[in-house]
Design a protein around this motif. Structure first.
Motif, mmCIF file in Angstrom:
data_model
loop_
_atom_site.group_PDB
_atom_site.id
_atom_site.type_symbol
_atom_site.label_atom_id
_atom_site.label_comp_id
_atom_site.label_asym_id
_atom_site.label_seq_id
_atom_site.Cartn_x
_atom_site.Cartn_y
_atom_site.Cartn_z
ATOM 1 N N VAL A 125 0.855 -1.205 0.000
ATOM 2 C CA VAL A 125 0.000 0.000 0.000
ATOM 3 C C VAL A 125 0.882 1.242 0.000
ATOM 4 O O VAL A 125 0.678 2.171 -0.784
ATOM 5 N N LYS A 126 1.907 1.220 0.876
ATOM 6 C CA LYS A 126 2.798 2.393 0.960
ATOM 7 C C LYS A 126 3.542 2.617 -0.360
ATOM 8 O O LYS A 126 3.659 3.753 -0.816
ATOM 9 N N ALA A 127 4.016 1.510 -0.958
ATOM 10 C CA ALA A 127 4.749 1.625 -2.230
ATOM 11 C C ALA A 127 3.824 2.167 -3.327
ATOM 12 O O ALA A 127 4.223 3.018 -4.130
ATOM 13 N N ALA A 128 2.567 1.680 -3.335
ATOM 14 C CA ALA A 128 1.604 2.135 -4.355
ATOM 15 C C ALA A 128 1.290 3.611 -4.155
ATOM 16 O O ALA A 128 1.111 4.354 -5.124
ATOM 17 N N GLU A 129 1.244 4.053 -2.897
ATOM 18 C CA GLU A 129 0.973 5.476 -2.625
ATOM 19 C C GLU A 129 2.134 6.350 -3.101
ATOM 20 O O GLU A 129 1.919 7.423 -3.666
ATOM 21 N N ARG A 130 3.350 5.835 -2.865
ATOM 22 C CA ARG A 130 4.520 6.596 -3.349
ATOM 23 C C ARG A 130 4.507 6.674 -4.880
ATOM 24 O O ARG A 130 4.774 7.713 -5.464
ATOM 25 N N ALA A 131 4.163 5.524 -5.500
ATOM 26 C CA ALA A 131 4.132 5.476 -6.974
ATOM 27 C C ALA A 131 3.084 6.450 -7.512
ATOM 28 O O ALA A 131 3.327 7.144 -8.498
ATOM 29 N N LEU A 132 1.929 6.517 -6.840
ATOM 30 C CA LEU A 132 0.870 7.422 -7.290
ATOM 31 C C LEU A 132 1.352 8.875 -7.222
ATOM 32 O O LEU A 132 1.115 9.655 -8.153
ATOM 33 N N ALA A 133 2.026 9.221 -6.128
ATOM 34 C CA ALA A 133 2.527 10.597 -5.989
ATOM 35 C C ALA A 133 3.442 10.939 -7.160
ATOM 36 O O ALA A 133 3.351 12.016 -7.741
ATOM 37 N N GLU A 134 4.283 9.967 -7.519
ATOM 38 C CA GLU A 134 5.227 10.148 -8.636
ATOM 39 C C GLU A 134 4.463 10.326 -9.958
ATOM 40 O O GLU A 134 4.736 11.248 -10.726
ATOM 41 N N VAL A 135 3.504 9.439 -10.171
ATOM 42 C CA VAL A 135 2.708 9.484 -11.403
ATOM 43 C C VAL A 135 1.936 10.807 -11.494
ATOM 44 O O VAL A 135 1.843 11.415 -12.555
ATOM 45 N N GLU A 136 1.403 11.246 -10.347
ATOM 46 C CA GLU A 136 0.630 12.499 -10.364
ATOM 47 C C GLU A 136 1.514 13.706 -10.657
ATOM 48 O O GLU A 136 1.099 14.620 -11.365
ATOM 49 N N ARG A 137 2.732 13.672 -10.116
ATOM 50 C CA ARG A 137 3.671 14.764 -10.408
ATOM 51 C C ARG A 137 3.948 14.833 -11.912
ATOM 52 O O ARG A 137 3.868 15.899 -12.522
ATOM 53 N N ALA A 138 4.258 13.647 -12.465
ATOM 54 C CA ALA A 138 4.546 13.576 -13.910
ATOM 55 C C ALA A 138 3.321 13.987 -14.721
ATOM 56 O O ALA A 138 3.436 14.707 -15.719
ATOM 57 N N ALA A 139 2.131 13.555 -14.268
ATOM 58 C CA ALA A 139 0.892 13.861 -14.999
ATOM 59 C C ALA A 139 0.634 15.369 -15.008
ATOM 60 O O ALA A 139 0.219 15.920 -16.034
ATOM 61 N N ASP A 140 0.901 16.026 -13.880
ATOM 62 C CA ASP A 140 0.716 17.486 -13.825
ATOM 63 C C ASP A 140 1.571 18.170 -14.880
ATOM 64 O O ASP A 140 1.096 19.052 -15.596
ATOM 65 N N ALA A 141 2.829 17.740 -14.955
ATOM 66 C CA ALA A 141 3.754 18.338 -15.926
ATOM 67 C C ALA A 141 3.272 18.064 -17.354
ATOM 68 O O ALA A 141 3.286 18.952 -18.203
ATOM 69 N N GLU A 142 2.820 16.817 -17.594
ATOM 70 C CA GLU A 142 2.369 16.460 -18.948
ATOM 71 C C GLU A 142 1.104 17.224 -19.335
ATOM 72 O O GLU A 142 0.977 17.677 -20.471
ATOM 73 N N ARG A 143 0.189 17.367 -18.366
ATOM 74 C CA ARG A 143 -1.045 18.128 -18.640
ATOM 75 C C ARG A 143 -0.701 19.556 -19.038
ATOM 76 O O ARG A 143 -1.292 20.113 -19.955
ATOM 77 N N GLN A 144 0.266 20.113 -18.322
ATOM 78 C CA GLN A 144 0.668 21.489 -18.630
ATOM 79 C C GLN A 144 1.274 21.593 -20.020
ATOM 80 O O GLN A 144 0.915 22.476 -20.796
ATOM 81 N N THR A 145 2.188 20.648 -20.308
ATOM 82 C CA THR A 145 2.837 20.644 -21.624
ATOM 83 C C THR A 145 1.802 20.498 -22.732
ATOM 84 O O THR A 145 1.813 21.246 -23.717
ATOM 85 N N LEU A 146 0.891 19.517 -22.546
ATOM 86 C CA LEU A 146 -0.113 19.260 -23.582
ATOM 87 C C LEU A 146 -1.068 20.447 -23.729
ATOM 88 O O LEU A 146 -1.451 20.808 -24.839
ATOM 89 N N GLY A 147 -1.405 21.066 -22.602
ATOM 90 C CA GLY A 147 -2.293 22.231 -22.649
ATOM 91 C C GLY A 147 -1.649 23.378 -23.406
ATOM 92 O O GLY A 147 -2.299 24.035 -24.239
ATOM 93 N N ALA A 148 -0.351 23.598 -23.135
ATOM 94 C CA ALA A 148 0.368 24.676 -23.821
ATOM 95 C C ALA A 148 0.460 24.366 -25.313
ATOM 96 O O ALA A 148 0.265 25.250 -26.158
ATOM 97 N N GLU A 149 0.733 23.089 -25.623
ATOM 98 C CA GLU A 149 0.838 22.680 -27.022
ATOM 99 C C GLU A 149 -0.490 22.906 -27.743
ATOM 100 O O GLU A 149 -0.525 23.377 -28.878
ATOM 101 N N GLN A 150 -1.568 22.574 -27.018
ATOM 102 C CA GLN A 150 -2.896 22.734 -27.607
ATOM 103 C C GLN A 150 -3.178 24.203 -27.951
ATOM 104 O O GLN A 150 -3.647 24.495 -29.054
ATOM 105 N N SER A 151 -2.846 25.113 -27.025
ATOM 106 C CA SER A 151 -3.176 26.507 -27.335
ATOM 107 C C SER A 151 -2.273 27.047 -28.440
ATOM 108 O O SER A 151 -2.725 27.816 -29.281
#
Ligand SMILES: [Zn+2]
Length: 260
Positions: A125-151
């Motif tokens: 559970v702890k490892a999965a929570e750490r992994a989620l935090a990592e994935v969410e950090r990366a996802a935030d960056a990707e959302r931003q990049t994709l959003g900027a690309e879109q505009s």
């Protein structure tokens, strides 16, 4: 070359660029969906690990009760064994005691195994929570990049569209109609340059007469490739070999020869 053809070449360039930009724009939702799926998968990993932990805790409770139950039974049989009168009854109770103790030991083993498993699930559970935090950090960056690309892409598309709007009125309507019809049927490419006597798009040989006509500065006739139906045009170029060996060098900005 017909001035109209020159306009069509510009229109074609604008349209191809537009198609490329729109293609990239249309691909963005799928890229964004892939990012969201990674986040959802990471959340699912936590949920699965938590489920396993809860199940293991329930099992643990159940085996604790089992241990107590068999312990209590063994105690009762032992008490009874002090009061029995016959040897046979005593033997029978001894047998029950042994059986209960054996069951108790087995339940204890299962309990221990569940306790060890529970610790492992807690780690998961702890490892999965750490992994989620990592994935969410990366996802935030990707959302931003994709959003900027879109505009950026939307701006580019709007710019190219207005560019196209400026070219279109200069093209005669019937020619524009043909252009658009061919473009629809031929993956957006309605024009074909004649190179080395062939259609550069489909490779079909073009008759020397047509090539000659296309090369004429005062050519007013429209020619189409007999195979792919694209509108043909001819651009005069200095042959690469001639340019390389010429006494007077051609424009230094020219790309090096050897490209196809
Ligand atoms: Zn062709």
């Amino acid at each position: 070359m017909l001035p109209d053809i020159q306009r069509l070449i510009e229109l074609q360039a604008a349209d191809l660029r537009l198609a490329e930009l729109r293609g990239r724009l249309n691909a963005l939702p799928a890229q964004l969906a892939a990012v969201e799926k990674r986040v959802a998968d990471a959340r699912q990993q936590i949920a699965a690990a938590k489920d396993a932990l809860i199940t293991s805790l329930k099992d643990r409770k159940k085996y604790e009760i089992d241990v107590d139950t068999w312990k209590e039974k063994a105690r009762k049989y032992r008490e009874q064994s002090y009061e029995v009168k016959t040897n046979e009854a005593y033997k029978a109770l001894q047998h029950e005691i042994e059986h209960s103790e054996k069951q108790m030991a087995e339940a204890e083993d299962r309990l221990l195994e569940r306790m060890v498993a529970g610790e492992e699930y807690e780690r998961q559970v702890k490892a999965a929570e750490r992994a989620l935090a990592e994935v969410e950090r990366a996802a935030d960056a990707e959302r931003q990049t994709l959003g900027a690309e879109q505009s950026t892409l939307r701006q580019d598309v709007a710019g190219r569209e207005s560019e196209r709007q400026q070219i279109v009125p200069a093209v005669p309507e019937n020619l524009l109609h043909s252009y658009e019809g061919i473009a629809r049927r031929r993956h957006g490419v309605a024009l074909a340059e004649v190179r080395d006597g062939s259609c550069a798009m489909c490779g079909m040989l073009i008759t020397p007469h047509v090539v000659q006509e296309l090369r004429r500065a005062d050519c007013i006739e429209l020619f189409q490739c007999e195979t792919c139906t694209r509108i043909l045009y001819y651009v005069e170029r200095a042959p690469a070999a001639a340019a390389a060996s010429a006494d007077v060098p051609s424009s230094p900005a020219e790309a090096p020869a050897g490209e196809d």
